[in-house]
Scaffold this active site. Structure first.
Site, PDB file in Angstrom:
ATOM      1  CG  ASN A   7      -1.983   1.166   1.472  1.00  0.00           C
ATOM      2  OD1 ASN A   7      -1.826   2.062   0.644  1.00  0.00           O
ATOM      3  ND2 ASN A   7      -2.454   1.249   2.642  1.00  0.00           N
ATOM      4  CD1 TRP A   8       3.822   1.240  -2.494  1.00  0.00           C
ATOM      5  CD2 TRP A   8       3.565   1.683  -4.594  1.00  0.00           C
ATOM      6  NE1 TRP A   8       4.473   0.118  -3.097  1.00  0.00           N
ATOM      7  CE2 TRP A   8       4.310   0.324  -4.493  1.00  0.00           C
ATOM      8  CE3 TRP A   8       3.268   2.178  -5.836  1.00  0.00           C
ATOM      9  CZ2 TRP A   8       4.696  -0.448  -5.630  1.00  0.00           C
ATOM     10  CZ3 TRP A   8       3.670   1.393  -6.887  1.00  0.00           C
ATOM     11  CH2 TRP A   8       4.537   0.301  -6.839  1.00  0.00           C
ATOM     12  CE  LYS A   9      -0.203   3.396   4.703  1.00  0.00           C
ATOM     13  NZ  LYS A   9      -0.462   3.611   6.316  1.00  0.00           N
ATOM     14  CG  HIS A  94      -6.106   1.869   5.014  1.00  0.00           C
ATOM     15  ND1 HIS A  94      -5.691   2.635   6.009  1.00  0.00           N
ATOM     16  CD2 HIS A  94      -4.956   1.196   4.935  1.00  0.00           C
ATOM     17  CE1 HIS A  94      -4.501   2.643   6.365  1.00  0.00           C
ATOM     18  NE2 HIS A  94      -4.130   1.380   5.677  1.00  0.00           N
ATOM     19  CD  GLU A  96      -3.168   5.501   6.644  1.00  0.00           C
ATOM     20  OE1 GLU A  96      -3.282   5.395   5.544  1.00  0.00           O
ATOM     21  OE2 GLU A  96      -2.253   5.006   7.493  1.00  0.00           O
ATOM     22  CD  GLU A 166      -3.713  -2.585   7.521  1.00  0.00           C
ATOM     23  OE1 GLU A 166      -2.569  -2.851   7.002  1.00  0.00           O
ATOM     24  OE2 GLU A 166      -4.523  -1.787   7.328  1.00  0.00           O
ATOM     25  N   GLY A 172       1.762   2.239  11.081  1.00  0.00           N
ATOM     26  CA  GLY A 172       3.001   3.242  11.017  1.00  0.00           C
ATOM     27  C   GLY A 172       3.549   3.468  12.285  1.00  0.00           C
ATOM     28  CB  SER A 208       4.640  -1.483  12.455  1.00  0.00           C
ATOM     29  OG  SER A 208       4.217  -0.319  12.763  1.00  0.00           O
ATOM     30  N   GLY A 229       2.471  -1.068   4.345  1.00  0.00           N
ATOM     31  CA  GLY A 229       2.567   0.461   4.148  1.00  0.00           C
ATOM     32  C   GLY A 229       4.144   0.932   3.805  1.00  0.00           C
ATOM     33  N   GLY A 230       4.461   1.688   4.896  1.00  0.00           N
ATOM     34  CA  GLY A 230       5.853   2.323   4.829  1.00  0.00           C
ATOM     35  C   GLY A 230       6.841   1.482   4.226  1.00  0.00           C
TER      36      GLY A 230
HETATM   37  P1  PGA Z   1       2.524   0.259   7.960  1.00  0.00           P
HETATM   38  O1  PGA Z   1       1.003   0.773   7.145  1.00  0.00           O
HETATM   39  O2  PGA Z   1       3.008  -0.853   7.146  1.00  0.00           O
HETATM   40  O3  PGA Z   1       3.059   1.644   7.348  1.00  0.00           O
HETATM   41  O4  PGA Z   1       2.110   0.203   9.499  1.00  0.00           O
HETATM   42  C1  PGA Z   1       0.048  -0.333   7.055  1.00  0.00           C
HETATM   43  C2  PGA Z   1      -1.129   0.141   6.308  1.00  0.00           C
HETATM   44  O5  PGA Z   1      -1.552   1.151   6.694  1.00  0.00           O
HETATM   45  O6  PGA Z   1      -1.785  -0.689   5.625  1.00  0.00           O
END
Ligand code: PGA
Length: 249
Positions: A7-9, A94, A96, A166, A172, A208, A229-230
């Site tokens: 997930n490149w957000k 998600h 967010e 999640e 994050g 994470s 994500g990150g």
């Molecule tokens: P993260 O994000 O790996 O940066 O914790 C995961 C996600 O939001 O799907």
């Protein structure tokens, strides 16, 4: 085969997304057992990344879509439009989106129904806030989220479906639950899926995950894959993640 969703957000522009997608494909050259890899760039990069991926075994996911099929919804993107630019999957709910766009389980249920109708593989995110975890109610909370979402959609039994557990406090933050905690929640998710006749759905963990800790999650029989994500927006780190997933098979 295990699954990895990158997930490149809102981290990368079109050129960066294209370069990263190319790097992923280069890294997979000669790999016989390619895991199920999905990359999820921003909407603006979907078309160009779709061209890079072409007929490769890496799949394209969008990060969100609107809950209505079509209409006067300025700035939103529909399931049909995503399909048109080559998306094969879509991340729904998600945390967010829930936090910054006020999405509810009912909204996510509507999106799920539309995703199925347009043959997009849904990747549904669920997870508890830290207060719920501390109260020892994480599994029940997540199970209820999932029940509400699944109730809104009449899914074809052959629908490919992914549920990403999640925990909000793990996204994050660099903090992760123990594999024991993940298993407990995954077990309840699987039982909800069974009730809905969707026991073939894949259950992923996200929050994470990085090249150092991925093995612990992905090597567990109860974890079908990871949503990252990150650690997925830099090529070296993403390649390391894919290598671990490939090795496990
Ligand atoms: P993260 O994000 O790996 O940066 O914790 C995961 C996600 O939001 O799907």
């Amino acid at each position: 085969m295990k699954t990895l969703v990158a997930n490149w957000k809102m981290e990368l522009g079109v050129r960066e997304s294209v370069a990263l997608a190319r790097g992923v494909l280069r890294g997979l050259r000669g790999v016989k057992e390619v895991p199920n890899v999905y990359v999820a760039p921003s909407h603006t990069a979907l078309t160009d990344v779709a061209k890079v991926l072409g007929r490769s075994r890496v799949m394209l996911a969008a990060q969100d879509m609107h809950r209505e099929a079509q209409g006067a919804y300025t700035g939103f993107v529909s399931a049909k439009q995503l399909k048109e630019v080559g998306a094969q999957a879509v991340i729904l709910g998600h945390s967010e989106r829930r936090a910054y766009a006020g999405e509810t389980d009912a909204d996510i249920g509507c999106k799920l129904a539309l995703a199925c109708e347009h043959h997009l593989d849904p990747i549904i995110c669920v997870g508890e806030p830290s207060a719920v975890r501390e109260a020892g109610e994480a599994a029940g909370y997540v199970s209820e989220q999932l029940q509400t979402i699944l109730a809104a959609a009449d899914m074809p039994k052959r629908q490919r479906l992914m549920i990403a557990y999640e925990p909000l406090w793990a996204i994050g933050t660099g903090v992760t639950p123990t594999i024991h905690d993940v298993r407990e929640v995954h077990l309840l998710i699987r039982s909800r899926l069974k009730d809905a006749g969707m026991e073939r759905a894949r259950v992923l963990y996200g929050g994470s995950v990085n090249a150092q800790n991925i093995y612990e999650f992905i090597n567990d029989d109860d974890v079908d894959g990871v949503l990252v994500g990150g650690a997925s927006v830099r090529l070296n780190s993403l390649r390391e993640l894919i290598n671990v997933v490939s090795e496990i098979g």
